[in-house]
Design an enzyme around this catalytic site. Structure first.
Site, PDB file in Angstrom:
ATOM      1  N   GLU A  10      14.703   4.642 -23.520  1.00 57.85           N
ATOM      2  CA  GLU A  10      15.982   5.280 -23.165  1.00 57.85           C
ATOM      3  C   GLU A  10      16.327   4.425 -22.301  1.00 57.85           C
ATOM      4  O   GLU A  10      18.275   4.119 -21.708  1.00 57.85           O
ATOM      5  CB  GLU A  10      15.663   6.535 -22.885  1.00 57.85           C
ATOM      6  CG  GLU A  10      15.374   6.925 -22.074  1.00 57.85           C
ATOM      7  CD  GLU A  10      13.972   7.571 -22.925  1.00 57.85           C
ATOM      8  OE1 GLU A  10      14.007   8.561 -22.662  1.00 57.85           O
ATOM      9  OE2 GLU A  10      13.260   6.618 -22.815  1.00 57.85           O
ATOM     10  N   ASP A  83      11.193   9.079 -24.403  1.00 62.65           N
ATOM     11  CA  ASP A  83      10.811  10.391 -23.795  1.00 62.65           C
ATOM     12  C   ASP A  83      10.427  11.158 -24.901  1.00 62.65           C
ATOM     13  O   ASP A  83      10.494  11.801 -26.076  1.00 62.65           O
ATOM     14  CB  ASP A  83      11.859  11.470 -22.928  1.00 62.65           C
ATOM     15  CG  ASP A  83      12.293  10.400 -21.853  1.00 62.65           C
ATOM     16  OD1 ASP A  83      11.482   9.862 -21.677  1.00 62.65           O
ATOM     17  OD2 ASP A  83      13.135  10.746 -21.308  1.00 62.65           O
ATOM     18  N   ASP A  85      10.375  14.586 -25.465  1.00 63.54           N
ATOM     19  CA  ASP A  85      10.532  15.449 -26.521  1.00 63.54           C
ATOM     20  C   ASP A  85      11.640  15.448 -27.720  1.00 63.54           C
ATOM     21  O   ASP A  85      11.777  14.298 -27.984  1.00 63.54           O
ATOM     22  CB  ASP A  85      11.514  15.784 -25.398  1.00 63.54           C
ATOM     23  CG  ASP A  85      12.964  15.015 -24.619  1.00 63.54           C
ATOM     24  OD1 ASP A  85      12.971  14.164 -24.898  1.00 63.54           O
ATOM     25  OD2 ASP A  85      13.249  16.088 -23.630  1.00 63.54           O
ATOM     26  N   GLU A  87      15.072  15.390 -27.926  1.00 63.92           N
ATOM     27  CA  GLU A  87      15.779  14.466 -27.700  1.00 63.92           C
ATOM     28  C   GLU A  87      15.549  12.737 -27.488  1.00 63.92           C
ATOM     29  O   GLU A  87      15.921  11.899 -28.381  1.00 63.92           O
ATOM     30  CB  GLU A  87      16.882  14.000 -25.724  1.00 63.92           C
ATOM     31  CG  GLU A  87      17.464  15.488 -26.112  1.00 63.92           C
ATOM     32  CD  GLU A  87      18.827  15.628 -27.041  1.00 63.92           C
ATOM     33  OE1 GLU A  87      19.559  14.712 -27.654  1.00 63.92           O
ATOM     34  OE2 GLU A  87      18.700  16.543 -27.723  1.00 63.92           O
ATOM     35  N   TYR A 298       6.518  14.435 -16.593  1.00 66.14           N
ATOM     36  CA  TYR A 298       8.373  14.371 -17.663  1.00 66.14           C
ATOM     37  C   TYR A 298       8.928  15.358 -17.061  1.00 66.14           C
ATOM     38  O   TYR A 298       8.096  16.802 -17.089  1.00 66.14           O
ATOM     39  CB  TYR A 298       7.910  14.419 -18.815  1.00 66.14           C
ATOM     40  CG  TYR A 298       9.460  14.015 -19.706  1.00 66.14           C
ATOM     41  CD1 TYR A 298       9.927  13.790 -19.450  1.00 66.14           C
ATOM     42  CD2 TYR A 298       9.390  15.261 -21.026  1.00 66.14           C
ATOM     43  CE1 TYR A 298      11.316  13.258 -19.910  1.00 66.14           C
ATOM     44  CE2 TYR A 298      10.834  15.489 -21.691  1.00 66.14           C
ATOM     45  CZ  TYR A 298      11.998  14.089 -21.410  1.00 66.14           C
ATOM     46  OH  TYR A 298      12.468  14.041 -21.351  1.00 66.14           O
ATOM     47  N   ARG A 300      11.059  17.853 -18.225  1.00 65.87           N
ATOM     48  CA  ARG A 300      11.767  18.917 -19.588  1.00 65.87           C
ATOM     49  C   ARG A 300      10.685  19.763 -20.000  1.00 65.87           C
ATOM     50  O   ARG A 300      10.056  18.860 -21.017  1.00 65.87           O
ATOM     51  CB  ARG A 300      12.834  18.491 -20.545  1.00 65.87           C
ATOM     52  CG  ARG A 300      13.770  17.505 -19.946  1.00 65.87           C
ATOM     53  CD  ARG A 300      15.368  16.890 -20.999  1.00 65.87           C
ATOM     54  NE  ARG A 300      16.760  16.439 -19.833  1.00 65.87           N
ATOM     55  CZ  ARG A 300      16.583  15.194 -19.380  1.00 65.87           C
ATOM     56  NH1 ARG A 300      15.636  14.351 -19.608  1.00 65.87           N
ATOM     57  NH2 ARG A 300      17.826  15.366 -18.952  1.00 65.87           N
ATOM     58  N   HIS A 345       4.326  20.664 -23.453  1.00 65.49           N
ATOM     59  CA  HIS A 345       3.673  19.550 -22.716  1.00 65.49           C
ATOM     60  C   HIS A 345       3.306  19.946 -21.496  1.00 65.49           C
ATOM     61  O   HIS A 345       2.975  21.498 -20.833  1.00 65.49           O
ATOM     62  CB  HIS A 345       5.440  18.850 -22.290  1.00 65.49           C
ATOM     63  CG  HIS A 345       6.091  18.855 -23.548  1.00 65.49           C
ATOM     64  ND1 HIS A 345       6.945  18.538 -24.085  1.00 65.49           N
ATOM     65  CD2 HIS A 345       5.436  17.396 -24.460  1.00 65.49           C
ATOM     66  CE1 HIS A 345       8.102  17.710 -24.851  1.00 65.49           C
ATOM     67  NE2 HIS A 345       6.170  16.934 -25.080  1.00 65.49           N
TER      68      HIS A 345
END
Length: 858
Positions: A10, A83, A85, A87, A298, A300, A345
């Site tokens: 991204e 990523d 997650d 999103e 990461y 989030r 995570h």
């Protein structure tokens, strides 16, 4: 020549980092964040068509998608690596759907790869364990996006119709705003209560001093509020002074204190706010940069676990840097306490714990990155260190009876353990009393024995007042939302930013203060959409979305259940009149705007002319305001602010006529204080000699009118109309914020009317610096650029040194914003803004030209 493997991430920063870890067989391209979103107009989510959703490419996405499509045509395999997650899964899904629509994936292998850290080992490992897209996670994204859209595009129009001047409403933002507004209401109705504490200074038999507090009086254990006034406190002091006191009881115990778990998204935001003064948005942007540079995992996440490798590395560094005594016998394991937490995570940690801040490791992009990395490193290391050990001691002092008992508390850290590296910050103390207790625990008591006599040196009564609950800071608001299960940690930063952007709140001393616009919206929603700003309902909806993500619920079923009730609630408001809305708001918010009750509602502007006018909430084209019941005979209006009694009376006196302040020395021009639609201002009338002689103009006009009539009768074009002489306008200057109307006299008015004033010449540029008041408040002007003057500075007296500092600070901020904007182009963290719509007139004009050209050629 393109490589047979195309990797899509991204952000270009991430692409640049992982491209180093993959061989020449791989090409890495960035999508630059989300590539498409719902069309920003009504009808993009269709409940009657099984919740069909209409998407469009973002403004900046066309070029990036075009590049990706060209690369896909030449590739044998496509690896979707955004990523790990919801999103990230959504970005991967959108890219795949776009490529499918153009039939570009036929005959090609498509893989989804995720990695929790951008290191060579983690990236290469992820590519050996590729998977397909996680459909339940995609469904959770679709459900959340549809919910937010349906609420926004159905609730916002209700606000616009029933509350003119209101901004849009969001599903979770409205609930967060309610938290802030309800806290403010608690503060406003809070009534401080007086209470007293008694502290005695004593000496042991050896003469060593210590302090003890009164805990028991007349055989009863004292509560916080039991000594309620000075008289009771003095009586208690007298009873203590009449006693022969000795050590009656000594209680010792050892306490072990555990370290905090490693960071998750919410705790990182809280600690970055407390320790580094970062906003949630700043913390997440900085963490994103660290992650994409391969320095941390990461960011989030709501999981508190650490990988085996990370724990082994941490224990190795603890042993080498701090010694064996700081290393526990077994590794520590943590579980999240947050509501709705998912442990999928790993916690946020450095990718390489041997990179010790200040000693070794990678270079940081800027100071913020360095400080945040150090915070994450210390928290991670401390989470695997030995407990801190404290010896606590309680000593009761009395005369052998329970008539008066004093207690001394002490605490000594005998082994600092993890405290040598990290101590979690705390939020607001609940009261003065709590702060006192914390002081007690930090005291070291001298050696003493039971039965030992003491010498009373002094007894001091201390007066206290209970304190209202504190306003929310970013840290405490994040903590409250997390504990209640409102929203998800990854969305907290954007939620708080939206509230600021819509002017529903402002920040004062890093605390959220709800603006009147926000309070009006919250009161409206709480009354007419009670269910949808309810804390439990919002938390339960988050749990349902989590169930969808884990595959335990069907996303369209959840949307149907929500939509049926929500649509009914929206439809019910169609019959609601603005009068009904304003009457309810006026009654509910009356104590806020008129804290003095009915007396505060009396209109001071018309009591002598139009009878007893009553002030109340009104709605106008640009939003709510306070006006008189005798409007329009009485012109008194004021913005929505909590009134100050004296200031309110001064404003009311100006509502229907100005106040003469005097005349300008030397000219005799009248200076007056007036009230306009944007607040009070001072005015000086034009010089009489500057007024033009209107006689010649009026004579010319008569001749012109006669000539015009004659020309019209003959069917001819009349003569040109005479130009009217320019009439000089009076000079005006608004009062700066904070200047009370009652404080404005002739001298103050002359100073304001002299603005803008010259401050001096800038020592470096040689250009003039001016100070004045503009549309957006006080400013200094230099080199054609305006810089706002901070609230604590006075535009009338600001000097050269301070002006230069303010200008320099503004230049630094502008440079930082420019750098951040440049970085955001490469971060993929923000969705692109929509292009402004082209004007229809221009389009029609172009069409007419084309049509005319066609006719001409024919």
């Amino acid at each position: 020549m393109s490589a047979p493997n195309l990797v899509i991430v991204e952000s270009p920063a991430k692409a640049k980092t992982i491209e180093k870890y993959l061989g020449s067989e791989y090409t890495v391209l960035a999508s630059f964040g989300h590539v498409r979103d719902l069309i920003n107009k009504d009808g993009s989510v269709l409940p009657d068509e099984d919740f069909a959703m209409k998407w469009q490419l973002g403004e900046r996405s066309a070029k990036h998608i075009s590049d990706i499509k060209k690369a896909v045509k030449k590739a044998d395999a496509v690896w979707l690596a955004p990523d790990p997650d919801r999103e990230g899964e959504a970005i991967a899904w959108h890219v795949q759907e776009i490529l499918k629509e153009d039939k570009l994936l036929e005959g090609k292998q498509v893989h989804r790869v995720t990695f929790n850290e951008i290191t060579k080992a983690a990236v290469q490992e992820a590519f050996t364990h590729a998977r397909g897209l996680d459909q339940p996670l995609i469904n959770a994204y679709l459900a959340r996006r549809a919910l937010d859209y349906l609420v926004g595009f159905n609730l916002s129009p209700v606000l616009w119709r029933k509350l003119p001047g209101s901004r849009s409403a969001g599903r979770v933002q409205s609930v967060a705003l309610r938290l802030i507004c309800e806290r403010e209401a608690e503060i406003e109705i809070f009534k401080p209560q007086e209470y007293w504490s008694i502290e005695a200074k004593l000496h042991t038999a050896e003469g060593a001093p210590f302090v003890a507090r009164l805990t028991n009086l007349a055989g009863n254990k004292l509560g916080k509020m039991d000594i309620g006034d000075e008289a009771a406190a003095i009586k208690a002091v007298e009873r203590i002074n009449n006693k022969s006191l000795s050590i009656q009881k000594i209680e010792k115990k050892q306490v072990r204190r555990n370290p905090s778990p490693p960071f998750i998204t919410s705790s990182l935001q809280m600690e970055a706010s407390r320790k580094l003064g970062m906003s949630a948005s700043q913390a997440m942007r900085t963490a994103q940069s660290l992650y994409e540079a391969g320095l941390i995992t990461y960011m989030r996440t709501d999981g508190t676990t650490l990988s085996e490798d990370a724990v082994s590395q941490a224990r190795s560094v603890i042993k080498s840097e701090y010694g064996d005594k700081y290393l526990p016998d077994v590794q520590r394991l943590y579980k999240s306490k947050a509501k709705n937490a998912q442990e999928a995570h790993e916690a946020i940690r450095p990718t390489d714990l041997s990179k010790i801040p200040g000693k070794s490791g990678a270079s940081m992009g800027d100071e913020k990155e360095r400080r945040l990395y150090e915070l994450i490193w210390k928290r991670t290391m401390a989470s695997q260190m030995e407990n801190a050990v404290m010896d606590q001691m309680k000593v009761d002092v009395s005369d052998g009876t329970d008539d008066v008992i004093l207690r001394a508390n002490g605490s000594v850290v005998t082994f600092d353990g993890f405290l040598t590296l990290y101590q979690e910050s705390t939020d607001d103390a609940d009261s003065d009393n709590d702060a006192d207790k914390k002081d007690d625990k930090d005291r070291r008591l001298p050696p003493m024995n039971e039965g030992e006599n003491t010498k009373l040196i002094d007894v001091t009564p201390d007066q206290h007042f209970t304190q209202p609950p504190p306003r929310y800071s970013e840290a405490t608001l994040v903590k409250a939302m997390e504990e209640m299960g409102i929203g998800r940690p990854s969305t907290y930063a954007s939620i708080m930013q939206v509230l600021r952007d819509r002017n529903y709140v402002e920040m004062n001393a890093r605390r959220f203060v709800p603006q009147d616009r926000g309070r009006v919206v919250t009161t409206f929603l709480a009354k007419f959409f009670t269910k949808y700003v309810d804390y439990d309902f919002t938390a339960n909806l988050e749990e349902e979305l989590d169930a969808i993500a884990s595959g335990n619920a069907e996303w369209k079923d959840s949307l149907r259940d929500f939509w049926v009730d929500f649509k009914a609630a929206v439809d019910e408001t169609k019959e609601l009149t603005i009068t009904e809305v304003i009457d309810y708001l006026d009654a509910d918010l009356g104590p806020h705007f008129f804290p003095g009750g009915d007396e505060a509602r009396k209109c001071g502007a018309c009591k002598d002319t139009h009878g007893d006018g009553r002030l109340g909430l009104k709605l106008g084209k640009f939003g709510a305001f306070i006006g008189c019941s005798n409007y329009s005979e009485c012109k008194f209006t004021k913005p929505l602010v909590v009134p100050d009694g004296e200031e309110d009376a001064d404003l009311a006196a100006l509502a229907n006529e100005p106040k003469a302040l005097g005349t300008e020395p030397g000219t005799g021009r009248t200076i007056s204080l007036r009230r306009g639609p944007y607040g009070p201002y001072v005015q000086i009338d034009p010089a009489p000699e500057s007024a033009p002689d209107m006689g010649p103009y009026e004579a010319e006009m008569k001749v012109w009118e006669e000539a015009k009539k004659a020309a019209k009768a003959e069917g001819k074009k009349g003569p040109k109309k005479p130009k009217k002489p320019t009439v000089p306008k009076p000079k005006r200057q608004g009062l700066p914020k904070g200047m009370a109307v009652g404080d404005v006299d002739l001298e103050a008015a002359l100073g304001l009317l002299a603005l803008p004033r010259e401050v001096g010449t800038h020592p470096e540029t040689g250009l003039l610096i001016e100070a004045g008041i503009g549309r957006f408040g006080p400013f200094v002007k230099h080199d054609g650029k305006f810089t706002s003057i901070p609230k604590d500075d006075d535009v009338m007296s600001i000097g050269m040194n301070r002006a230069v500092d303010i200008i320099a600070a503004k230049m630094e901020r502008d440079a930082a914003k420019a750098a951040a904007k440049e970085a955001s182009k490469n971060s993929g963290g923000e969705e692109p803004k929509k292009a402004p719509a082209k004007k229809k007139k221009a389009k029609k004009k172009t069409t007419k030209k084309k049509t005319a050209a066609k006719k001409k050629s024919a």
